[in-house]
Structure formats: C-alpha cells, structure tokens
Design a protein around this motif. Structure first.
Motif, mmCIF file in Angstrom:
data_model
loop_
_atom_site.group_PDB
_atom_site.id
_atom_site.type_symbol
_atom_site.label_atom_id
_atom_site.label_comp_id
_atom_site.label_asym_id
_atom_site.label_seq_id
_atom_site.Cartn_x
_atom_site.Cartn_y
_atom_site.Cartn_z
ATOM 1 N N SER B 12 -1.425 3.853 2.884
ATOM 2 C CA SER B 12 -1.686 3.372 4.238
ATOM 3 C C SER B 12 -3.089 2.776 4.345
ATOM 4 N N ARG B 13 -3.900 2.965 3.312
ATOM 5 C CA ARG B 13 -5.276 2.467 3.371
ATOM 6 C C ARG B 13 -5.274 0.955 3.107
ATOM 7 N N PRO B 14 -5.898 0.175 3.986
ATOM 8 C CA PRO B 14 -5.866 -1.279 3.784
ATOM 9 C C PRO B 14 -6.577 -1.690 2.496
ATOM 10 N N VAL B 15 -6.107 -2.772 1.934
ATOM 11 C CA VAL B 15 -6.820 -3.398 0.811
ATOM 12 C C VAL B 15 -7.215 -4.805 1.258
ATOM 13 N N TYR B 16 -8.284 -5.292 0.694
ATOM 14 C CA TYR B 16 -8.839 -6.569 1.111
ATOM 15 C C TYR B 16 -8.942 -7.496 -0.085
#
Lengths: 348, 203
Positions: B12-16
């Motif tokens: 669920s942690r965003p990646v950029y």
C-alpha cells in the motif's frame, strides 16, 4: 421461535458465553496439528445439520446481542459503515441476498413478502416490521447495505470488481480483527492486505484474487481465518486499540481459561447479480480456551498449532507476548495422543 | 542531489518514479520545495515549446527563493507561487475544471504534497496514467491518527505525538490514497506510558 437468544455483552462486564450446543458447533479452524497460510477455499454449500456451515448466513444464540453491540459501535463511530457513491446498487443486491436467504433458512424468525418492488420484511428477533420499495433508498431508515447489515451477524465488505482487481468500496465493519474500513476504503485487494506478513511472498493473494474474481452467481465460496482475542471483545478495531490494547496484559494463570479466546472468522464470498460486486461477509465466532478444551481433540491440536506457529504470524496476530502463558495453559490438555484429520471434534 | 532511495516496503506504500516530458495538450506541474529541481531536470531534455503549454504551481516552503527565478525563467504562461500546500491545491482543483483530454500531470516534492494532489486529480475522474510523480526533498509524512482521525502534516519523527488527541503514535507504512496519509497507531497501547524517545526517521 425455536431459538433462544442470549442477553449478553461483548464489552465492559463481558457476559458473553457459549452454551454447550454452541461449543459443539464452533467452527474450529485447524484440520491438522499445524498451520500455515493457505487460500483454503471451498464451496459454501451446506455441511452437517446444525453446523455453522448449514445455512447461507448462520444465525445463532448470540444474534440479538451482537446486533445490539453493533448499534453501540455505530453510535460511537459512524465511519464503521461506509459506502462509496457507486456502491448503492450493490447494497440493494446485498439486502436481497440476505433477506431471501434468511427468510428461506429461518422461516420462524424472518419473513419476506415481495410484491413487485413493494417488499415487506419481518425480523421477529429484532422486532422489525418494515414495508419499503426495493431500489428506493428514501423508503428505508438507512441505506440498503446499512439497513440489512444492522440485522446480520458478522462484518460485510462489499467489493467492486474492475481492472482485474477487487476494491474495498463499501462495508459494515464493527467486529474486525484490527483493521480499519475508514482507512482502507477505496483500496484494492493487494493494498488492503499490504500489512499481512509472509502471505504476499507465498503468492497467496495473487491466487486468492484469481479465485475470487471468478466467483459466480449462485456458487458462493468460504474459508476460515483466525486469531486470538483477550476477553470476548467483538470490536477489536484499530480505532479503539488505544482502549482495548491494555486488556491483553490482564491474563493470569487463574483467568486465562475464561479470558483468552480463540477468534474464528467464517468468511464467505458471493457474487451479486446487478452490480457484479463481490460481497465478503466475515462472521466472527469466539470461544474461551476453557470451553474449547472441553473437546479433547481441539485442546490437543490448538496447543500444537500455537506452539509451532512462526513468530511472524504470532506477532501479526497480536498474541506473541501471551503465547508462553497460552501454551502453558493448553499443554495441560495435550497428552500427546494422535489426533484425527479434519476439524470435527466427535470424529476423534 | 535531493533524490531519494526508498527501501522496498508493503504494497500500500506509494512508489515514485522520475518525471519525463510527455506528449500532452497541457502540462500541469505541482511541486513543493526541492521538487523544483525535478522540474528543472525535465527542462534539460524538454523542447522549448513544451513550456508554452505548461502550468506550474509551486510551494517553496523551506526552499524559499532558491528555485523561484529558475522556474519562472522556463516561461510557463501560468506560473503560481503558493504560500501553502492548501492554496496550491485550491488552484489545482479549480484548474481541473478546465482541463482537456491529454493533459499531463507532474507531481514532485514531498509525499504529502504529491499524495494530496494525486487525491484531488483522481477525484476529478482523471486516470492515474496521466499522472507522474517524483519524490524530492524531505521524507516528512502526512499521517492520520487512527484513533481520533486527526491529520498531522510534516511528521518527521517516529513515534510522534498526535497534535489533536495527544496520544503517542507509531507511524506505519500502510498508506491510504483516499486520505493521502499514512496510518499511525498508539505506540504504548499495551504498556501505558512506555513511549520510546522520538527519532527523526523522516528527515
């Protein structure tokens, strides 16, 4: 009415208890002496008269008190029940599914008269007698999902299906094992399961998603999940964890048999006809260790399962600190005898 | 260099990513602080006329005047320096009403800035395929207290004390795009008063 509903609490004085009949039908989740994650799906078809698997939506002696507890949770925190705007149709689907099933399975408790879109619903245990227009929200006191899930035990997640994924876009969640609908609403299947350890690496969620997106109308599936809960507390929510977390530290060798509970979720999965959503009821059953060990096979087996459980799972399930005390208690009931395969206590 | 390497985390942690100039009818940039450097990196490779269809919304924050002249010199017909993320978001939401098919969005800076801009863009019905992100600058997090639901901006320590309900909270990696926030949970729930010292883990 044939069924006697107990007047009991799941908070404060915790007067909840299981009758001898409820103990015998408890959905013990371990079919062998060890446990690891598995998708473990099976068709949700009737199994053994009187078991929790006999009816579509099991109604038991705790029904009325569980619904009262749900109302208390919602009064305190209405965000436990939410539905994104595109999910209203799925709410009507769910209302129909539950009403039709309950009226068929428990005709002495529930009656549904359908005259076109004019429906008359009678819920005798809760004293409800409502006439409404199916599809017209203004004719019910709540939205359709909230209305019917205030009358059905267990949590309900209503999942939209799109882009090959399932999206947590509506739900009634008041008896959860420490996850927040308010935080997770709108997430996809992998996102809301993100905090679960090990299972992603094992490919569990990819396989489960593949299975669930293929569930067909009229062919529901089910599985069991479990954790451990101190006191018969239904609302083990993250929202209230700052209040209930401390209860985990109250176990003693004298009270552990009555305070420590095995918490089992009977999860089922149903395709809904108009919306193509998937509804995912999560029904919570609680049993104290003292009652559980009254079935010798279960006492032996739970001891072995908890003893051999990987540390990551005991931590995630929140009982790592209490595991030694639980094992010490359960070891009294494990004489080392062999246990038979399967979950039924009487088959030993 | 302000680029950030994030360790692998939960799903669920965003990646950029890294911003790249795409073909589009308009190019909307929303950036704060060191996010300006990511825009200037795009300028190194983009055609000159790329900027004639650009709209830059910039919140300088701790970077102050450092990048403002360079950003202005790109020649975007719409260049707005916002005093705060909230005013940047107001302008963004208004501009979404006029946006056309083919508009490209470029979000860069802190996670709080990108997350809130992403939330507002997606709420307008725009596909995530039109949105790029690149993290720059502070690792500070926007965090929701799961107990009182209060949001804290720019959290740099773990644990931190909720400014709304005063509980001491552990910051998880679990992230809600709808709330544009990480989740935080009482750290001493099972041992009241046993709060470890706050460490600056999101500098």
């Amino acid at each position: 009415m044939g069924m006697v509903f107990k007047d009991e609490t799941f908070r404060d004085d915790y007067s909840f208890s299981n009758s001898p009949e409820a103990i015998k039908r408890f959905p013990f989740p371990f079919d062998k002496d060890s446990y690891m994650y598995a998708v473990n799906m099976e068709p949700h078809t009737p199994v053994r008269a009187g078991s929790v698997y006999e009816k579509s939506f099991d109604v038991d002696e705790h029904y009325v008190s569980e619904m009262r507890d749900r109302a208390l949770v919602l009064a305190d925190d209405p965000l436990r029940c939410q539905s994104l705007p595109h999910m209203t149709l799925a709410g009507w689907d769910l209302l129909e599914l539950i009403m039709v099933a309950k009226a068929k399975d428990y005709p002495d408790l529930f009656t549904l008269h359908q005259d076109g879109d004019r429906w008359h619903w009678i819920n005798r245990p809760l004293g409800i007698d409502d006439t409404f227009t199916f599809g017209d929200e203004t004719t019910l006191p709540y939205g359709p999902m909230e209305y019917i899930t205030r009358q059905a035990q267990g949590d309900f997640c209503v999942l939209d299906q799109r882009e090959g994924n399932l999206w947590m876009d509506a739900g009634m969640v008041t008896t959860q094992a420490d996850w927040s609908l308010d935080f997770d609403i709108g997430m996809n299947f992998f996102e809301w399961h993100a905090p679960v350890p090990l299972a992603h690496e094992l490919g569990i969620f990819q396989r489960a998603l593949k299975f669930l997106t293929a569930v067909q109308i009229g062919a529901p599936a089910r599985r069991l999940n479990w954790t451990m809960t101190v006191n018969p507390l239904l609302d083990t929510s993250p929202e209230n964890y700052h209040k209930w977390g401390i209860q985990k530290t109250t176990l003693t060798s004298e009270n552990i048999g009555t305070k420590q509970h095995l918490r089992v979720e009977l999860q089922s999965f149903w395709r809904l006809p108009r919306s193509n959503a998937l509804v995912f009821p999560i029904r919570c059953y609680l049993i104290s260790l003292q009652d559980l060990v009254s079935q010798p096979k279960w006492g032996r087996r739970l001891h072995r399962v908890l003893r051999d459980l990987p540390v990551e799972l005991a931590t995630y399930k929140g009982f790592i600190d209490n595991r030694p005390a639980i094992l010490e208690y359960l070891s009294q009931f494990d004489d080392g005898a062999e246990t038979s395969l399967g979950t039924w206590p009487e088959d030993d | 260099m302000t680029k950030t390497h994030f360790e692998p985390s939960i799903k669920s942690r965003p990646v950029y990513g890294v911003l790249e100039a795409r073909t589009g009818s308009e190019h909307v940039f929303v950036a704060n602080a060191e996010g300006a450097e990511a825009i200037l990196d795009v300028a190194k490779v983009a055609d000159k006329d790329f900027w004639s269809a650009a709209h830059i919304i910039y919140v300088p924050g701790r970077s102050g005047e450092t990048f403002q002249a360079a950003l202005k010199a790109l020649g975007a017909p719409k260049f707005y320096v916002a005093s705060h993320i909230s005013s940047a978001l107001n302008r963004l939401v208004r501009s979404l009403e006029d946006c056309r098919m083919g508009t490209q969005f470029y979000l860069t800076g802190t996670e709080g800035l990108m997350g809130q801009a992403m939330r507002d863009i997606m709420a307008a019905g725009i596909s995530h395929m039109s949105i790029q992100t690149e993290h720059r600058g502070s690792l500070a997090r926007r965090v929701q207290c799961v107990h009182c639901k209060g949001i804290a901006e720019d959290v740099t320590t773990d644990p931190y004390q909720c400014p709304h309900c005063d509980l001491h909270l552990f910051v998880r990696d679990h992230y809600s795009r709808r709330l544009a926030a990480f989740q935080a949970v009482r750290i001493d729930a099972e041992d009241h008063g046993n709060v470890p010292p706050a460490e600056e883990v999101f500098p």
